[in-house]
Design an enzyme around this catalytic site. Structure first.
Site, short mmCIF file in Angstrom:
data_model
loop_
_atom_site.label_atom_id
_atom_site.label_comp_id
_atom_site.label_asym_id
_atom_site.label_seq_id
_atom_site.Cartn_x
_atom_site.Cartn_y
_atom_site.Cartn_z
N LYS A 191 0.72 -1.15 0.08
CA LYS A 191 0.07 0.05 0.14
C LYS A 191 0.72 1.04 0.07
O LYS A 191 1.95 1.40 0.45
CB LYS A 191 -0.97 -0.11 1.11
CG LYS A 191 -1.68 1.26 1.62
CD LYS A 191 -2.31 1.20 3.09
CE LYS A 191 -1.62 1.99 4.03
NZ LYS A 191 -2.14 1.96 5.31
N SER A 222 -9.01 4.81 10.83
CA SER A 222 -9.31 6.18 10.86
C SER A 222 -10.37 6.52 9.60
O SER A 222 -11.66 6.53 10.18
CB SER A 222 -8.01 7.11 11.02
OG SER A 222 -8.27 8.37 11.08
N GLY A 225 -9.96 4.61 4.74
CA GLY A 225 -9.44 4.62 3.39
C GLY A 225 -8.66 3.34 2.96
O GLY A 225 -8.61 2.66 1.98
C1 R5P Z 1 -1.12 2.95 8.73
O1 R5P Z 1 -0.07 2.65 8.65
C2 R5P Z 1 -1.97 2.42 9.81
O2 R5P Z 1 -1.73 1.11 10.31
C3 R5P Z 1 -3.52 2.39 9.32
O3 R5P Z 1 -3.67 1.45 8.39
C4 R5P Z 1 -3.82 3.71 8.99
O4 R5P Z 1 -3.69 4.56 10.16
C5 R5P Z 1 -5.32 3.78 8.66
O5 R5P Z 1 -5.91 5.19 8.32
P1 R5P Z 1 -7.07 5.10 7.71
O6 R5P Z 1 -8.19 4.32 7.91
O7 R5P Z 1 -7.52 6.63 7.34
O8 R5P Z 1 -6.83 4.81 6.07
#
Ligand code: R5P
Length: 291
Positions: A191, A222, A225
């Protein structure tokens, strides 16, 4: 015998009470009034002398309010005890653990210094986002893993032909641990996130998930996404169902709905952040780590 007393801030009352019960420690109510301008006023009662005071408060949104409440409680508690442990199950700002772009402030380091100077002698967190974030704390620290508890929950579901998936390479070890606990395999997707826009792209090409029940495991959700993009990608690869397990369910900007709309069958999180999805209680592992 060590005497503990537990005070929880507004963000973690239920969890604080559970920890107190597990430790057979008194729970001290902290009355919090938030004024219309956003300021908090906290009042709490007497605490038995010579207790180790556990201040429990996750710093999810409103992040700065919850953080300031934690600092205020720690600072007041310090007046009656020389031993204060800050239990911040969800540690906000941990994703700001280093300078990604020039000029960025490393806010995790400031938060770590504030908690120490308020009077915390030890910090206890659950699945903090990174080791780098933890290293900003120059006091004894403990990072508890919620993965065994989350895995227990999924083990009870008895999924057939399950595969654990990390939405990014950074979470590969987490997925590996989860998979070993439920006796199955794991994969990690590639990713990338645009550091300016926050946009997430899955770069993996093909993965063998056809007909499998997948468990996407992440530390934080969060905006959703990452999980939405990963689910869309995995569905295109003809998997069966997608389940989601995470330690900290922030679910901002309608994340839960977006994830469900992407086709996720079930989202399970822990109670580091109280949400509808918080089916896994981590008060026991926190209490065990403190005893
Ligand atoms: C990123 O490195 C974290 O492990 C989470 O994948 C990320 O913080 C998730 O954020 P969101 O839900 O906004 O994609």
């Amino acid at each position: 015998m060590v005497k503990f007393a537990v005070i929880a801030g507004n963000a973690s009352k239920d969890l604080g009470k559970r920890i107190a019960r597990k430790l057979k420690a008194p729970y001290v109510e902290a009355k919090t009034r938030v004024f219309p301008d956003g300021e908090s006023k906290i009042t709490f009662g007497r605490i038995q002398k010579n207790s180790i005071i556990l201040v429990v408060q996750s710093t999810y949104p409103p992040v700065d309010t919850n953080l300031l409440q934690a600092l205020s409680i720690i600072s007041q508690a310090r007046k009656v005890s020389s031993k204060i442990y800050a239990i911040i199950p969800y540690m906000g700002y941990a994703r700001q653990d280093r300078q990604f772009l020039s000029g960025e402030v490393v806010t995790m380091s400031i938060v770590a210094r504030m908690l120490k100077s308020a009077g915390a002698q030890k910090i206890v967190v659950v699945d903090i986002h990174s080791k780098i974030a933890l290293n900003h704390f120059k006091i004894p620290k403990e990072n508890i893993s919620a993965i065994p508890e989350l895995a227990k929950y999924f083990k009870r579901m008895k999924l057939k032909d399950a595969l654990v998936v990390s939405p990014d390479m950074g979470g590969a070890l987490r997925a590996k641990k989860f998979a070993s606990l439920i006796d199955t395999d794991f994969i990690a997707l590639k990713k990338s996130r645009n550091r300016n826009t926050g946009k997430v792209v899955i770069q993996s090409s093909k993965v063998d998930v056809r007909g499998k029940d997948l468990i996407l495991v992440d530390d934080i959700i969060s905006t959703g996404g990452s999980i939405v993009k990963a689910t869309q990608f995995l569905k295109k690869q003809k998997c069966k169902r997608v389940f989601v397990a995470c330690t900290h369910g922030l679910f901002v900007e309608g994340a839960e709905k977006k994830i469900k709309n992407a086709g996720v069958s079930r989202i399970i999180s822990t109670n580091t952040i109280p949400r509808n999805t918080s089916k896994v209680d981590i008060s026991g592992v926190i209490a065990d780590s403190i005893r």
